[in-house]
Every structure is written in structure tokens, then in C-alpha cells.
Motif scaffolding. Structure first.
Motif, PDB file in Angstrom:
ATOM      1  N   ASP A 176      10.345  -0.007   3.069  1.00  0.00           N
ATOM      2  CA  ASP A 176      10.536   0.447   1.684  1.00  0.00           C
ATOM      3  C   ASP A 176       9.561  -0.216   0.716  1.00  0.00           C
ATOM      4  O   ASP A 176       8.950   0.454  -0.133  1.00  0.00           O
ATOM      5  N   LYS A 177       9.413  -1.544   0.804  1.00  0.00           N
ATOM      6  CA  LYS A 177       8.519  -2.241  -0.126  1.00  0.00           C
ATOM      7  C   LYS A 177       7.066  -1.868   0.120  1.00  0.00           C
ATOM      8  O   LYS A 177       6.274  -1.772  -0.820  1.00  0.00           O
ATOM      9  N   THR A 178       6.728  -1.639   1.376  1.00  0.00           N
ATOM     10  CA  THR A 178       5.363  -1.229   1.708  1.00  0.00           C
ATOM     11  C   THR A 178       5.092   0.173   1.172  1.00  0.00           C
ATOM     12  O   THR A 178       4.028   0.445   0.585  1.00  0.00           O
ATOM     13  N   GLN A 179       6.072   1.071   1.324  1.00  0.00           N
ATOM     14  CA  GLN A 179       5.906   2.431   0.802  1.00  0.00           C
ATOM     15  C   GLN A 179       5.846   2.414  -0.723  1.00  0.00           C
ATOM     16  O   GLN A 179       5.060   3.161  -1.322  1.00  0.00           O
ATOM     17  N   GLU A 180       6.638   1.565  -1.339  1.00  0.00           N
ATOM     18  CA  GLU A 180       6.589   1.437  -2.802  1.00  0.00           C
ATOM     19  C   GLU A 180       5.218   0.941  -3.239  1.00  0.00           C
ATOM     20  O   GLU A 180       4.672   1.402  -4.241  1.00  0.00           O
ATOM     21  N   GLY A 181       4.643   0.027  -2.452  1.00  0.00           N
ATOM     22  CA  GLY A 181       3.298  -0.458  -2.758  1.00  0.00           C
ATOM     23  C   GLY A 181       2.265   0.641  -2.672  1.00  0.00           C
ATOM     24  O   GLY A 181       1.324   0.688  -3.474  1.00  0.00           O
ATOM     25  N   ILE A 182       2.432   1.548  -1.703  1.00  0.00           N
ATOM     26  CA  ILE A 182       1.509   2.683  -1.583  1.00  0.00           C
ATOM     27  C   ILE A 182       1.642   3.597  -2.792  1.00  0.00           C
ATOM     28  O   ILE A 182       0.633   4.020  -3.387  1.00  0.00           O
TER      29      ILE A 182
END
Length: 398
Positions: A176-182
Motif C-alpha cells: 500500500d505505501k509503495t503504491q501510494e508513493g507511485i
């Protein structure tokens, strides 16, 4: 873990480095794929030895990226990229570090990796080094940035495309945090050279779980910063939903452009914006032309002669998959049955025709006559033998 022949071939390289008093490890994708039981195409080696020290250890080396710590080692008829542990400073262009500092610590080196599943190392004894719980993420099929996702994507914006590409290749979900970063940094993709984005996109487009990757590609908004894609979300989604397994990148590009409503005459402009090769652009343009004419009519001998066997077969396959034709024509057989495949197959060549006409030089007349012969032979009006063609030439002399 070390049973794969590529690991076995490379073990002496690690041994030589260790014998010289330094550390050496297999790192990155080869370790990840070995843990997943996937085939390995190459191995990457990281070491505590600095570039000049690596060059001193091995007799044959090539400086392929020595400023970034990489030396190519030629050993036992194989080549290996050996890279020094390093840390990196700020990234002003969102792709390359302003400064690289060589270090002696494996742990420091792995901190700069993109995702936890790639921040893995293995020594020559098969012992794993995992400082970021990459094995746990592999088990849970999760793509997670090392440390802060925002920082990783600011360092190298191409990592966002790598994330969705891995999601497509591995079938993993993105943390989730990685996708939010994208999502927050998707606009940085504009800073990356199109050629680099193209490599990742093609791998995603041709991946085993492309729906998974393309769904995230669309959800995060990355597509908006790719050439010609911003207004074609539906076409991209349709491509993602396809279950087709195709032979070539040209076939995937063709289907995508067809979904985008791009005509064969306009394909060149779109594909050039992706910096594709001229050969690939030509192939896609021809394949698109096949799709559009197959909706209306059957193949002719002229189509087969002009297009050739390879693209004719690919084009018919696409037309059938897209339900543009109710029955798949065996174009390979039709092509093989052609009386000639090229002008060179004609029983008379240009010099022989000139001799029959008692001409010393060629010219427009010769080209026009050869074309007449080609058409008549191709359509079986003339048999392709010297006697028949000689008679035709004499009857058509002007």
C-alpha cells in the motif's frame, strides 16, 4: 540454491575475490529468482573490493561503468559484471546519482536497492543476507520499496515502472505505501528517457500476469505520463484484460494500437514517440493493415507476396484472435504455394531480358517489363520457366 549452472560457473569469481581478502556475493534478481524457483538468465556480483582492486585480482577486465563501481570480469570464457558496494547521494535528474561513494559494507549497499525482494544477497556457500525482510515479502508475494517509497522513487523515477512490471511478471501485489508513493510521484516519469520506459512497458505488456501490472499502471496514473497513452485508458485496460499469449512485441503493439483506434497510416507517428526501431514500426504498420483489410476481405496472392510469410502468419493470427474473421486461414500454406516469393525467383533475370531485347543498358522499360512478368507469374497466367518467359518478352518488346 547454488545448483544452477550459472551460479556454479561464477563461484570461482567469488572465490578469487575472497582469496584476495574481500567479500563477494550474488545479489539482486538472480537471488530472488532462485528463491522463487524460476530460471536465471544471468548473475550479478557485488563486492567490498573497489574497482581498481577488482582489476588487480583478475587478469582480464573491461571498464564498463567504473565510475559507478562496475568492472566486467572475463573469466573462463564467461563475462561477469562485478560492482563495488556503494552508497549514492542526491538524484537531481531522478535517474542517476549526483555522486557515488564506494563502501565496504554489504548492508549499506543493499539499502540503495529498489525493492525488498531485490535487496537480497547470497555468498558462495549459499548463505542468504536479507536486511529488509525480502524473503517474507517473497512469501507473501508483495512488492515493497526498501525504506521510504517516496525517497526511492525520487532517487530513480523509473523504479515506478519497474514496480508495475514486476507485478506483471511475478503476479505479486504492490504494498500500500509503495503504491501510494507511485501515485504521488507518477508525474516524475516525465523526467525519464522514453527508451527506458519503453523497455519496462514492453516487459509488462508481454508478462504472464499483465492484467495485474496494467491494472496498477492505470490505477496509479503512470499511464498519463507515457507517450500517446493519456487519452487511451480504456484501450490499455482492454489490453490488460486480454488472455492472449503472443509471439512477438510487434503483435502486442499491434493489438494495443488497434484498441486505440490507430490506423496503419498513423501508426508510425505513435510508435516513433516511443522511440521504437524502424523495423518494429514497419512490422506493426503492416500488421495493422492486415487487421483492417481482413475485416473486409480474404487474402490475395498480392497480399502474401508483398507482406511475406512471417508477418502474414502473425497478422492472420491476430485477426482470428480479435474475431475479425470467422475462420483462420492457413496463410502459411497459401504462401508456400505461391509460384514465386521474390522477383529473384523468376526464371529470367534482368541481364537475360536485356540480351533477348539486344539492349546494353537497363532503364524504365526493363523495370516495367519485369513487373509485368512478376504479376503474370504470380497470378499463374504465365508459368515460371525460361521458354514461357522468353516468349512473353519477345511478344511484349516495344
Amino acid at each position: 540454491m547454488l545448483k544452477h549452472h550459472l551460479f556454479q560457473q561464477a563461484l570461482p569469481v567469488l572465490e578469487q575475490i575472497e582469496k584476495a581478502g574481500f567479500e563477494a556475493y550474488f545479489v539482486g534478481g538472480c537471488v530472488r529468482d532462485a528463491l522463487l524457483g524460476k530460471d536465471i538468465s544471468d548473475v550479478d556480483i557485488a563486492t567490498s573490493a573497489f574497482p581498481q582492486e577488482v582489476k588487480h585480482i583478475f587478469k582480464k577486465t573491461v571498464d564498463v561503468g567504473i565510475e559507478h563501481g562496475t568492472v566486467m570480469v572475463l573469466f573462463n570464457d564467461n563475462t561477469y559484471e562485478v560492482t563495488t558496494f556503494r552508497t549514492e547521494s542526491t538524484y537531481q535528474d531522478f535517474r542517476r546519482p549526483d555522486k557515488v561513494e564506494f563502501v565496504r559494507s554489504l548492508e549499506e549497499d543493499l539499502k540503495r536497492r529498489d525493492f525488498t525482494i531485490n535487496a537480497l544477497a547470497m555468498d558462495r556457500r549459499g548463505h542468504l543476507y536479507d536486511f529488509h525482510n525480502g524473503q517474507v515479502d517473497l512469501h507473501h508475494q508483495c512488492i515493497r520499496a526498501v525504506g521510504c517509497a517516496h525517497e526511492r522513487f525520487h532517487e530513480d523515477a523509473l523504479r515506478m515502472m519497474r514496480a508495475v512490471r514486476f507485478a506483471g511478471q511475478l503476479g505479486f501485489e504492490i504494498d500500500d505505501k509503495t503504491q501510494e508513493g507511485i501515485e504521488k510521484n507518477a508525474h516524475l516519469l516525465k523526467k525519464i528517457a522514453v527508451e527506458r520506459i519503453q523497455v519496462e512497458w514492453e516487459k509488462l505488456m508481454m508478462s504472464s500476469f499483465k492484467k495485474n501490472g496494467i491494472d496498477i499502471f492505470l490505477k496509479t496514473g503512470l499511464y498519463r505520463y507515457c507517450p500517446e497513452f493519456a487519452e487511451h485508458k480504456d484501450a490499455l485496460q482492454r489490453l490488460g484484460n486480454d488472455v492472449f499469449v503472443l509471439e512477438t512485441d510487434a503483435m502486442y503493439w499491434t493489438i494495443l494500437l488497434y484498441y486505440m483506434g490507430i490506423k496503419d497510416t498513423d501508426a508510425k507517428q505513435v510508435l516513433k514517440s516511443w522511440k521504437l526501431s524502424n523495423q518494429l514500426i514497419d512490422d506493426v504498420s503492416i500488421l495493422l493493415r492486415i487487421l483492417f483489410f481482413r475485416k473486409e476481405r480474404d487474402w490475395t496472392v498480392d497480399d502474401l507476396f508483398q507482406i511475406g510469410k512471417r508477418l502474414s502468419v502473425q497478422g492472420e493470427t491476430l485477426a482470428y484472435l480479435l474475431c475479425l474473421t470467422s475462420e483462420k486461414t492457413e496463410v502459411a500454406d497459401l504462401y508456400d504455394a505461391l509460384p514465386i516469393k521474390t522477383v529473384k525467383d523468376l526464371a529470367l533475370n534482368g541481364k537475360e531480358i536485356m540480351a533477348l531485347l539486344q539492349q546494353e543498358t537497363g532503364g524504365k522499360y526493363l523495370g516495367e517489363l519485369i513487373e509485368k512478368i512478376r504479376v503474370n507469374v504470380l497470378h499463374s497466367v504465365l508459368e515460371n520457366n525460361k521458354e514461357e518467359l522468353t516468349r512473353f518478352v519477345k511478344e511484349n518488346r516495344e
